[in-house]
Every structure is written in structure tokens, then in C-alpha cells.
Design a protein around this motif. Structure first.
Motif, PDB file in Angstrom:
ATOM      1  N   ILE A 179       0.835  -1.200   0.000  1.00 24.95           N
ATOM      2  CA  ILE A 179       0.000   0.000   0.000  1.00 24.95           C
ATOM      3  C   ILE A 179       0.870   1.251   0.000  1.00 24.95           C
ATOM      4  O   ILE A 179       0.629   2.193  -0.761  1.00 24.95           O
ATOM      5  CB  ILE A 179      -0.965  -0.020   1.203  1.00 24.95           C
ATOM      6  N   THR A 180       1.914   1.272   0.834  1.00 24.73           N
ATOM      7  CA  THR A 180       2.796   2.436   0.927  1.00 24.73           C
ATOM      8  C   THR A 180       3.527   2.687  -0.384  1.00 24.73           C
ATOM      9  O   THR A 180       3.544   3.815  -0.898  1.00 24.73           O
ATOM     10  CB  THR A 180       3.811   2.238   2.064  1.00 24.73           C
ATOM     11  N   VAL A 181       4.123   1.646  -0.933  1.00 23.56           N
ATOM     12  CA  VAL A 181       4.860   1.796  -2.199  1.00 23.56           C
ATOM     13  C   VAL A 181       3.898   2.135  -3.332  1.00 23.56           C
ATOM     14  O   VAL A 181       4.204   2.984  -4.180  1.00 23.56           O
ATOM     15  CB  VAL A 181       5.665   0.509  -2.501  1.00 23.56           C
ATOM     16  N   GLY A 182       2.744   1.493  -3.347  1.00 24.52           N
ATOM     17  CA  GLY A 182       1.758   1.767  -4.387  1.00 24.52           C
ATOM     18  C   GLY A 182       1.271   3.203  -4.367  1.00 24.52           C
ATOM     19  O   GLY A 182       1.152   3.846  -5.412  1.00 24.52           O
ATOM     20  N   LEU A 183       0.994   3.744  -3.173  1.00 27.74           N
ATOM     21  CA  LEU A 183       0.561   5.137  -3.081  1.00 27.74           C
ATOM     22  C   LEU A 183       1.673   6.104  -3.482  1.00 27.74           C
ATOM     23  O   LEU A 183       1.401   7.138  -4.094  1.00 27.74           O
ATOM     24  CB  LEU A 183       0.070   5.444  -1.665  1.00 27.74           C
ATOM     25  N   SER A 186      -1.669   1.747  -8.711  1.00 26.69           N
ATOM     26  CA  SER A 186      -3.012   1.453  -8.194  1.00 26.69           C
ATOM     27  C   SER A 186      -3.226  -0.045  -8.027  1.00 26.69           C
ATOM     28  O   SER A 186      -3.936  -0.476  -7.115  1.00 26.69           O
ATOM     29  CB  SER A 186      -4.071   2.054  -9.120  1.00 26.69           C
ATOM     30  N   MET A 187      -2.592  -0.853  -8.869  1.00 28.85           N
ATOM     31  CA  MET A 187      -2.692  -2.297  -8.731  1.00 28.85           C
ATOM     32  C   MET A 187      -2.035  -2.752  -7.424  1.00 28.85           C
ATOM     33  O   MET A 187      -2.574  -3.605  -6.710  1.00 28.85           O
ATOM     34  CB  MET A 187      -2.025  -2.993  -9.917  1.00 28.85           C
ATOM     35  N   LYS A 188      -0.902  -2.173  -7.076  1.00 29.66           N
ATOM     36  CA  LYS A 188      -0.225  -2.521  -5.833  1.00 29.66           C
ATOM     37  C   LYS A 188      -1.051  -2.099  -4.617  1.00 29.66           C
ATOM     38  O   LYS A 188      -1.107  -2.812  -3.625  1.00 29.66           O
ATOM     39  CB  LYS A 188       1.168  -1.891  -5.763  1.00 29.66           C
ATOM     40  N   VAL A 189      -1.693  -0.949  -4.697  1.00 32.74           N
ATOM     41  CA  VAL A 189      -2.560  -0.515  -3.597  1.00 32.74           C
ATOM     42  C   VAL A 189      -3.722  -1.493  -3.441  1.00 32.74           C
ATOM     43  O   VAL A 189      -4.063  -1.899  -2.319  1.00 32.74           O
ATOM     44  CB  VAL A 189      -3.075   0.924  -3.838  1.00 32.74           C
ATOM     45  N   ALA A 190      -4.313  -1.894  -4.538  1.00 28.52           N
ATOM     46  CA  ALA A 190      -5.436  -2.845  -4.483  1.00 28.52           C
ATOM     47  C   ALA A 190      -4.985  -4.194  -3.918  1.00 28.52           C
ATOM     48  O   ALA A 190      -5.699  -4.807  -3.119  1.00 28.52           O
ATOM     49  CB  ALA A 190      -6.035  -3.019  -5.872  1.00 28.52           C
ATOM     50  N   GLU A 191      -3.799  -4.668  -4.319  1.00 22.54           N
ATOM     51  CA  GLU A 191      -3.278  -5.927  -3.781  1.00 22.54           C
ATOM     52  C   GLU A 191      -3.072  -5.829  -2.280  1.00 22.54           C
ATOM     53  O   GLU A 191      -3.347  -6.775  -1.544  1.00 22.54           O
ATOM     54  CB  GLU A 191      -1.952  -6.294  -4.445  1.00 22.54           C
ATOM     55  N   GLY A 192      -2.598  -4.690  -1.817  1.00 22.32           N
ATOM     56  CA  GLY A 192      -2.390  -4.517  -0.385  1.00 22.32           C
ATOM     57  C   GLY A 192      -3.687  -4.469   0.386  1.00 22.32           C
ATOM     58  O   GLY A 192      -3.788  -5.011   1.490  1.00 22.32           O
ATOM     59  N   ILE A 193      -4.700  -3.817  -0.165  1.00 24.46           N
ATOM     60  CA  ILE A 193      -5.989  -3.725   0.529  1.00 24.46           C
ATOM     61  C   ILE A 193      -6.669  -5.084   0.591  1.00 24.46           C
ATOM     62  O   ILE A 193      -7.180  -5.497   1.632  1.00 24.46           O
ATOM     63  CB  ILE A 193      -6.887  -2.678  -0.163  1.00 24.46           C
TER      64      ILE A 193
END
Length: 91
Positions: free
Chosen positions: A17-21, A48-55
């Protein structure tokens, strides 16, 4: 409805989430400055894909690797089982 079992840990999810944002913020700032560059749009999508994976705490690449490792283990057990069944007779 599809049930997705989380396959990444909490710390890994927070890092994603941190890296994705961070990537999303930098790429969207560059996209506003140079909207004709397609690489910036690609980084927005990846961030945004990394943020979604983290969530969601689910990574399809990790799931694919785990599935491949299971298949390799099954193949290995099958090969070992076949070699034990056929005994070596040199005569």
C-alpha cells in the motif's frame, strides 16, 4: 461471488500500500505535467494495482507461483514413486 483467500501477510500488504501510493502520487503528478507520455499512465496503473493488492491482501503472481510449486512437488513425488516401483536389475 468469488472468495479470495489472502495469500500475503499484513506487513507485506502495508508495504504494498505504501509503495503503491508513492508510485501513484509520483506518476499522477508527472501525468498532469506531461499527459502525452504513456509511461506515466502505465505507472499510475501499476501503482493502483499494488494498492489494491495490499488492501485485498491477495497477489495473483504469488498465487501463480504457489500453484506452480505445488505442481512441481506433485511431479517430483510421482517421479520418485515410479523409480521406487521399478527395481534396478542389471542382468
Amino acid at each position: 461471488m468469488m472468495r479470495i483467500k489472502p495469500n500475503i501477510g499484513l506487513l507485506n500488504a502495508l508495504i504494498r500500500i505504501t509503495v503503491g501510493l508513492t508510485v501513484l502520487a509520483c506518476a499522477s503528478a508527472k501525468l498532469v505535467k506531461c499527459p502525452w507520455r504513456q509511461s506515466n499512465f502505465l505507472f499510475v496503473v501499476l501503482g493502483s494495482m499494488k494498492v489494491a493488492e495490499g488492501i485485498v491482501r491477495y497477489c495473483p503472481v504469488t498465487a501463480l507461483c504457489e500453484c506452480g510449486q505445488e505442481k512441481m512437488q506433485e511431479m517430483k513425488e510421482e517421479i520418485v514413486g515410479q523409480s521406487e516401483m521399478s527395481s534396478y536389475n542389471p542382468s
